[in-house]
Design a protein around this motif. Sequence first.
Motif, PDB file in Angstrom:
ATOM      1  N   ALA A  41       0.887  -1.167  -0.072  1.00 36.27           N
ATOM      2  CA  ALA A  41       0.031  -0.019   0.068  1.00 36.27           C
ATOM      3  C   ALA A  41       0.966   1.340  -0.020  1.00 36.27           C
ATOM      4  CB  ALA A  41      -0.974  -0.090   1.408  1.00 36.27           C
ATOM      5  N   VAL A  42       0.545   2.263  -0.824  1.00 36.49           N
ATOM      6  CA  VAL A  42       1.110   3.461  -0.645  1.00 36.49           C
ATOM      7  C   VAL A  42       0.676   4.361   0.466  1.00 36.49           C
ATOM      8  CG1 VAL A  42       1.546   5.594  -2.033  1.00 36.49           C
ATOM      9  CG2 VAL A  42       1.599   3.570  -3.231  1.00 36.49           C
ATOM     10  N   ALA A  43       1.779   4.755   1.239  1.00 34.16           N
ATOM     11  CA  ALA A  43       1.472   5.374   2.601  1.00 34.16           C
ATOM     12  C   ALA A  43       1.483   7.129   2.087  1.00 34.16           C
ATOM     13  CB  ALA A  43       2.517   5.194   3.687  1.00 34.16           C
ATOM     14  N   GLU A  44       2.393   7.506   1.502  1.00 34.70           N
ATOM     15  CA  GLU A  44       2.383   8.956   0.975  1.00 34.70           C
ATOM     16  C   GLU A  44       2.912   9.062  -0.637  1.00 34.70           C
ATOM     17  OE1 GLU A  44       5.449  11.268   3.341  1.00 34.70           O
ATOM     18  OE2 GLU A  44       5.049   9.707   4.849  1.00 34.70           O
ATOM     19  N   ALA A  45       2.117   9.880  -0.963  1.00 35.26           N
ATOM     20  CA  ALA A  45       2.811  10.162  -2.479  1.00 35.26           C
ATOM     21  C   ALA A  45       2.661  11.709  -2.813  1.00 35.26           C
ATOM     22  CB  ALA A  45       1.699   9.351  -3.528  1.00 35.26           C
ATOM     23  N   ASP A  46       3.679  12.162  -3.320  1.00 39.97           N
ATOM     24  CA  ASP A  46       3.845  13.731  -3.901  1.00 39.97           C
ATOM     25  C   ASP A  46       2.714  14.060  -4.585  1.00 39.97           C
ATOM     26  OD1 ASP A  46       5.971  13.656  -2.171  1.00 39.97           O
ATOM     27  OD2 ASP A  46       7.457  14.006  -3.616  1.00 39.97           O
ATOM     28  N   PRO A  47       2.248  15.241  -4.545  1.00 47.11           N
ATOM     29  CA  PRO A  47       1.156  15.730  -5.653  1.00 47.11           C
ATOM     30  C   PRO A  47       1.700  15.805  -7.095  1.00 47.11           C
ATOM     31  CG  PRO A  47       1.770  17.433  -4.039  1.00 47.11           C
ATOM     32  CD  PRO A  47       2.578  16.171  -3.562  1.00 47.11           C
ATOM     33  N   VAL A  48       1.073  15.726  -7.871  1.00 43.95           N
ATOM     34  CA  VAL A  48       1.408  15.990  -9.282  1.00 43.95           C
ATOM     35  C   VAL A  48       1.601  17.485  -9.513  1.00 43.95           C
ATOM     36  CG1 VAL A  48       0.503  15.364 -11.826  1.00 43.95           C
ATOM     37  CG2 VAL A  48      -0.091  13.987 -10.075  1.00 43.95           C
ATOM     38  N   VAL A  49       2.805  17.352 -10.276  1.00 43.92           N
ATOM     39  CA  VAL A  49       3.053  19.057 -10.676  1.00 43.92           C
ATOM     40  C   VAL A  49       2.605  19.098 -12.056  1.00 43.92           C
ATOM     41  CG1 VAL A  49       5.001  20.518 -11.104  1.00 43.92           C
ATOM     42  CG2 VAL A  49       5.268  18.701  -9.195  1.00 43.92           C
ATOM     43  N   ALA A  62       8.719  17.858 -19.625  1.00 43.16           N
ATOM     44  CA  ALA A  62       9.850  17.544 -20.348  1.00 43.16           C
ATOM     45  C   ALA A  62      10.711  16.526 -19.574  1.00 43.16           C
ATOM     46  CB  ALA A  62      10.430  18.928 -20.140  1.00 43.16           C
ATOM     47  N   ALA A  63      10.504  16.314 -18.127  1.00 43.17           N
ATOM     48  CA  ALA A  63      11.378  15.616 -17.280  1.00 43.17           C
ATOM     49  C   ALA A  63      10.441  14.162 -17.098  1.00 43.17           C
ATOM     50  CB  ALA A  63      11.333  16.276 -15.855  1.00 43.17           C
ATOM     51  N   SER A  64      11.055  13.274 -16.302  1.00 45.48           N
ATOM     52  CA  SER A  64      10.363  12.192 -16.093  1.00 45.48           C
ATOM     53  C   SER A  64       9.157  12.257 -15.573  1.00 45.48           C
ATOM     54  CB  SER A  64      11.291  11.209 -15.241  1.00 45.48           C
ATOM     55  OG  SER A  64      10.515  10.143 -14.823  1.00 45.48           O
ATOM     56  N   SER A  65       8.101  11.464 -15.803  1.00 45.77           N
ATOM     57  CA  SER A  65       6.621  11.869 -15.122  1.00 45.77           C
ATOM     58  C   SER A  65       6.639  10.963 -14.114  1.00 45.77           C
ATOM     59  CB  SER A  65       5.593  11.469 -16.280  1.00 45.77           C
ATOM     60  OG  SER A  65       5.804  10.112 -16.592  1.00 45.77           O
ATOM     61  N   TYR A  66       7.313  10.246 -13.465  1.00 47.52           N
ATOM     62  CA  TYR A  66       7.343   9.662 -12.244  1.00 47.52           C
ATOM     63  C   TYR A  66       7.583  10.419 -10.877  1.00 47.52           C
ATOM     64  CZ  TYR A  66       7.027   4.958 -14.438  1.00 47.52           C
ATOM     65  OH  TYR A  66       6.378   3.956 -15.077  1.00 47.52           O
ATOM     66  N   LYS A  67       6.954  10.128  -9.815  1.00 51.37           N
ATOM     67  CA  LYS A  67       7.137  10.786  -8.549  1.00 51.37           C
ATOM     68  C   LYS A  67       7.447   9.975  -7.492  1.00 51.37           C
ATOM     69  CE  LYS A  67       1.990  10.355  -7.314  1.00 51.37           C
ATOM     70  NZ  LYS A  67       0.905  11.261  -7.125  1.00 51.37           N
ATOM     71  N   PRO A  68       8.120  10.464  -6.391  1.00 55.00           N
ATOM     72  CA  PRO A  68       8.359   9.722  -5.401  1.00 55.00           C
ATOM     73  C   PRO A  68       7.118   9.154  -4.637  1.00 55.00           C
ATOM     74  CG  PRO A  68       9.288  11.789  -5.168  1.00 55.00           C
ATOM     75  CD  PRO A  68       8.514  11.921  -6.244  1.00 55.00           C
ATOM     76  N   ALA A  69       7.217   8.080  -3.740  1.00 53.05           N
ATOM     77  CA  ALA A  69       6.117   7.675  -2.943  1.00 53.05           C
ATOM     78  C   ALA A  69       6.602   6.803  -1.774  1.00 53.05           C
ATOM     79  CB  ALA A  69       5.070   6.856  -3.705  1.00 53.05           C
ATOM     80  N   ILE A  70       6.206   6.792  -0.933  1.00 55.24           N
ATOM     81  CA  ILE A  70       6.732   5.958   0.244  1.00 55.24           C
ATOM     82  C   ILE A  70       5.660   4.880   0.501  1.00 55.24           C
ATOM     83  CG2 ILE A  70       7.159   5.975   2.650  1.00 55.24           C
ATOM     84  CD1 ILE A  70       8.342   8.795   2.191  1.00 55.24           C
ATOM     85  N   THR A  71       6.253   3.534   0.725  1.00 53.86           N
ATOM     86  CA  THR A  71       4.786   2.498   0.785  1.00 53.86           C
ATOM     87  C   THR A  71       4.865   2.484   2.318  1.00 53.86           C
ATOM     88  OG1 THR A  71       6.635   0.834   0.850  1.00 53.86           O
ATOM     89  CG2 THR A  71       5.607   1.372  -1.505  1.00 53.86           C
ATOM     90  N   GLU A  72       3.918   1.421   2.547  1.00 53.47           N
ATOM     91  CA  GLU A  72       3.598   1.023   3.915  1.00 53.47           C
ATOM     92  C   GLU A  72       4.926   0.653   4.786  1.00 53.47           C
ATOM     93  OE1 GLU A  72       0.703  -2.384   4.126  1.00 53.47           O
ATOM     94  OE2 GLU A  72       1.551  -2.951   2.313  1.00 53.47           O
ATOM     95  N   ASN A  73       5.813   0.027   4.135  1.00 51.22           N
ATOM     96  CA  ASN A  73       6.861  -0.558   4.855  1.00 51.22           C
ATOM     97  C   ASN A  73       8.108   0.469   4.749  1.00 51.22           C
ATOM     98  OD1 ASN A  73       7.612  -0.741   2.110  1.00 51.22           O
ATOM     99  ND2 ASN A  73       7.838  -2.923   2.391  1.00 51.22           N
ATOM    100  N   GLY A  74       7.724   1.716   4.500  1.00 52.66           N
ATOM    101  CA  GLY A  74       8.861   2.679   4.477  1.00 52.66           C
ATOM    102  C   GLY A  74      10.077   2.666   3.365  1.00 52.66           C
ATOM    103  N   LEU A  75       9.388   1.911   2.120  1.00 51.98           N
ATOM    104  CA  LEU A  75      10.551   1.765   0.874  1.00 51.98           C
ATOM    105  C   LEU A  75       9.796   3.334   0.113  1.00 51.98           C
ATOM    106  CD1 LEU A  75      10.360  -1.775  -0.007  1.00 51.98           C
ATOM    107  CD2 LEU A  75      12.333  -0.491   0.892  1.00 51.98           C
ATOM    108  N   ARG A  76      10.896   3.867  -0.354  1.00 52.47           N
ATOM    109  CA  ARG A  76      10.709   4.887  -1.221  1.00 52.47           C
ATOM    110  C   ARG A  76      11.029   4.470  -2.941  1.00 52.47           C
ATOM    111  NH1 ARG A  76      11.463  10.634  -1.030  1.00 52.47           N
ATOM    112  NH2 ARG A  76      12.181  11.489  -3.001  1.00 52.47           N
ATOM    113  N   VAL A  77       9.820   4.647  -3.499  1.00 55.43           N
ATOM    114  CA  VAL A  77       9.667   4.090  -4.809  1.00 55.43           C
ATOM    115  C   VAL A  77       9.087   5.042  -6.005  1.00 55.43           C
ATOM    116  CG1 VAL A  77       8.503   2.120  -6.384  1.00 55.43           C
ATOM    117  CG2 VAL A  77       9.113   1.611  -3.966  1.00 55.43           C
ATOM    118  N   MET A  78       9.458   5.164  -6.988  1.00 57.90           N
ATOM    119  CA  MET A  78       9.179   6.000  -8.038  1.00 57.90           C
ATOM    120  C   MET A  78       7.781   5.359  -8.692  1.00 57.90           C
ATOM    121  SD  MET A  78      11.117   8.518  -7.679  1.00 57.90           S
ATOM    122  CE  MET A  78      10.866   9.608  -9.102  1.00 57.90           C
TER     123      MET A  78
END
Length: 187
Positions: free
Chosen positions: A133-141, A146-162
Motif C-alpha cells: 500500500a502507498v502511505a504517502e505520494a507527492d502531488p502531481v506537478v 519535459a522531465a520524467s513523469s514519475y514521482k516519489p512515493a513511500i510505501t507502508e513498509n517505508g520503501l521509497r519507490v518512483m
Amino acid sequence: MKINGSEIRPGYVIEHAGGLWAAVKTAHVKPGKGGAFNQVELKNLIDGTKLNERFRASESVERIHLDLNDYQFLYAEGENLVFMDNESYEQLELQKDFVGDRAAFLQDGMKVTVQSHEGRPIGISLPDQVVLAVAEADPVVRGQTAASSYKPAITENGLRVMVPPFVEAGERIVVDTNEITYVRRAD
C-alpha cells in the motif's frame, strides 16, 4: 561432483579457495597465444565479495548442489526474523543482516525459499513481486512533461519507490523486489 573449469555456467555454485562461490558471468576466451580458458565472475555466497577467476579446461572444480527448502515468514523479533518450515513445522531464526535490504519486503505468511549447504543457510529467495500500500505520494506537478513523469512515493513498509503520477496515497501497487521498482497497480 567434479566438473572441468570450462563447464562452469552462470548460476552454478562451486567450491573454490576455501569458500562457496556462485558463478555470475562466464566468458570463454581463446587468446591468439596459449590455451583457451573460461573467465568467470564469482560471488561469495557468505560475505558477498566478488572475484574474477580464470579456469582452464584441464582444471577441475567441485560443483555444489544446494538444498532448497520452502519456509513461511512468521514475524520479526528484534534483529531476528522467524521462519517456519512448511513440511516439518520447525522454526528457523535468521539475522536481518542475512536477508539484507530486502527484509523490508517480508510480510506475515509470505513464502520464501531458503538455500542451505550442509544444514547451514547461505541464501534466501523472496517472491519477485509483492503488493504494497502507498502511505504517502507527492502531488502531481502540472506541466512537468519535459522531465520524467514519475514521482516519489513511500510505501507502508517505508520503501521509497518512483510511481506514475496517477498513483495516490492509499492505493495498492505491485513492486519488484529485485529492482525495487513500481510494476503496476494491484488488482
